[in-house]
Design a protein around this motif. Structure first.
Motif, PDB file in Angstrom:
ATOM      1  N   ARG A 241       0.818  -1.209   0.000  1.00  0.00           N
ATOM      2  CA  ARG A 241       0.000   0.000   0.000  1.00  0.00           C
ATOM      3  C   ARG A 241       0.854   1.262   0.000  1.00  0.00           C
ATOM      4  NH1 ARG A 241      -2.402   0.549   4.524  1.00  0.00           N
ATOM      5  NH2 ARG A 241      -1.762  -1.328   5.638  1.00  0.00           N
ATOM      6  N   ALA A 242       2.043   1.173   0.574  1.00  0.00           N
ATOM      7  CA  ALA A 242       2.924   2.340   0.614  1.00  0.00           C
ATOM      8  C   ALA A 242       3.440   2.706  -0.768  1.00  0.00           C
ATOM      9  CB  ALA A 242       4.099   2.073   1.553  1.00  0.00           C
ATOM     10  N   LEU A 243       3.624   1.715  -1.613  1.00  0.00           N
ATOM     11  CA  LEU A 243       4.231   1.946  -2.918  1.00  0.00           C
ATOM     12  C   LEU A 243       3.160   2.228  -3.964  1.00  0.00           C
ATOM     13  CD1 LEU A 243       6.872  -0.942  -2.786  1.00  0.00           C
ATOM     14  CD2 LEU A 243       7.200   1.467  -2.204  1.00  0.00           C
ATOM     15  N   VAL A 244       2.378   3.266  -3.733  1.00  0.00           N
ATOM     16  CA  VAL A 244       1.243   3.538  -4.610  1.00  0.00           C
ATOM     17  C   VAL A 244       1.545   4.614  -5.627  1.00  0.00           C
ATOM     18  CG1 VAL A 244      -0.438   2.838  -2.882  1.00  0.00           C
ATOM     19  CG2 VAL A 244       0.294   5.221  -2.968  1.00  0.00           C
ATOM     20  N   ALA A 245       2.673   5.311  -5.491  1.00  0.00           N
ATOM     21  CA  ALA A 245       2.979   6.405  -6.407  1.00  0.00           C
ATOM     22  C   ALA A 245       3.505   5.858  -7.726  1.00  0.00           C
ATOM     23  CB  ALA A 245       4.004   7.341  -5.783  1.00  0.00           C
TER      24      ALA A 245
END
Length: 410
Positions: free
Chosen positions: A390-394
């Motif tokens: 979820r953190a790596l959404v960019a």
């Protein structure tokens, strides 16, 4: 003068820290008030999964009953004793460490840096003066161990240091062979380079270092401050290659949260440890050694070596399965893992994860280090993997670091 304990209040801890303490690591981001296992709680009552393990120190997690009980009993029985006396916990821990490694001698210290400093001083008793270390290494912050560090940014402000240290690339056998001679007192290597981004040497590297040192008469010092006591699924990581070093240094998890280190010496290196060769005031405190005994006995009793391998493999596989363009790979062993990123965004990723309730370490601009308590559960490992995804959404394309990562919309 009246002494006022200005306790209480959510604002108090970080503000008081800033007013009174040298911020060697910057102003702390969280004020933690309690912990249990791999979970810590801040002063606002919010819980976090601690995947840093107090810098790989809380191997049994926070407030483990075995450590709490051992320290409480020892504190109520006998505190510190001088170097002219001895207490049973110190002897028992020394015996136990040598039972896990082989016949030798133990010098107890307060930290890993002091353990490495001990090895350095004892190695000089051979009559040789030169040292071979590796680029990217981190062995401590004393004036002696700073010289071994292959990290110029940390070393330069403290020049002049001992100038008898040659640095060679970590993992390069031929470079090591070319640097070691009959003037070399010792070769110091990390079993895995932790501060340099969890770099694992190629298979056979440590064994080759043993052969090179034996051929030249140099002493082989293995810095296992981050890798000993189950961290990689072995009591000591060098045991994965079946080699016998002259010195092993350890700390971090040995005290289970209390300050404790040790320098273990074997063979002819142990013979150099004559009376008066080295000393320390608080190293080997009965209190810290009681904690160390509890740590080792609990690791053995709970079967944590196998547990570390299982959960570590699960964690690694889960991270690799995220298959995000920002993830270049996972390296390390057991529960010492480095998530290599394709861009220098470890800090914003770490900040996002902290906001989501997961504490990890941006150890290098493009590497996130995980060193959780050895009691980390499979469910907790899975929860972290989900949060990382979820953190790596960019978008993975080039852009300013501050805009790389944004929380998902609520």
């Amino acid at each position: 003068m009246a002494i006022r304990d200005d306790g209480g209040g959510r604002r108090a801890l970080t503000e008081r820290w800033s007013r009174t303490t040298v911020s060697s690591y910057g102003t702390p981001g969280l004020a933690l008030v309690k912990g249990s296992g791999a979970v810590v709680t801040d002063d606002a009552g919010r819980e976090y999964l601690d995947l840093m393990g107090g810098a790989a120190t809380n191997v049994l997690g926070h407030a483990h009953p075995a450590v709490v009980n051992a320290v409480s009993r020892q504190a109520a029985t006998l505190g510190h004793v001088s170097s002219r006396d001895v207490a049973e916990p110190t002897v028992l821990l020394g015996e136990l460490l040598l039972a896990l490694t082989g016949p030798g001698r133990v010098v107890f210290t307060d930290s890993g840096a002091e353990a490495n400093e001990t090895a350095f001083q004892v190695a000089r008793l051979t009559g040789r003066s030169e040292v071979v270390a590796t680029t990217g290494a981190f062995h401590g912050r004393t004036m002696g161990t700073l010289a071994f560090n292959g990290q110029p940014g940390r070393v330069h402000p403290f020049r002049t240091l001992p100038d008898v240290v040659t640095h060679v690339p970590f993992g390069d056998v031929e470079a090591l062979r070319g640097a070691v001679s009959d003037a070399t007192a010792m070769v110091i290597l990390e079993a895995i380079q932790g501060e340099n981004g969890v770099l694992v040497p190629p298979p056979g590297y440590l064994a080759a270092a043993r052969t090179i040192c034996t051929a030249t008469g140099a002493l082989l010092v293995l810095d296992e401050v981050h890798t000993a006591l189950g961290r990689t699924g072995y009591w000591f990581h060098h045991q994965s290659e079946g080699i016998a070093p002259d010195f092993v240094t350890l700390a971090q998890g040995l005290g289970g949260g209390l300050p404790l280190g040790a320098c273990l010496a074997f063979g002819t290196a142990a013979d150099l440890l004559a009376t008066g060769a080295h000393g320390t005031t608080v190293g080997g405190s009965p209190l810290s050694c009681a904690a160390g005994l509890a740590v080792i006995r609990t690791i053995a009793g709970m079967g944590l070596l196998d547990h570390v391998k299982r959960v570590g493999d699960r964690l690694r596989a889960g991270i690799e399965a995220v298959a995000h363009p920002l993830i270049a790979g996972v390296r390390g062993a057991g529960l010492l893992l480095g998530i290599a990123l394709t861009e220098p965004v470890a800090v914003p990723v770490t900040d996002w994860l902290r906001a989501a309730g997961f504490l990890v370490d941006a150890v290098q601009p493009a590497v996130i280090r995980l060193a959780p308590p050895l009691v980390l559960t499979a469910a907790q490992a899975d929860a972290f993997v989900d949060a990382l995804a979820r953190a790596l959404v960019a978008d993975p394309g080039p852009r300013p670091p501050a805009r790389l990562l944004v929380p998902e919309a609520a």
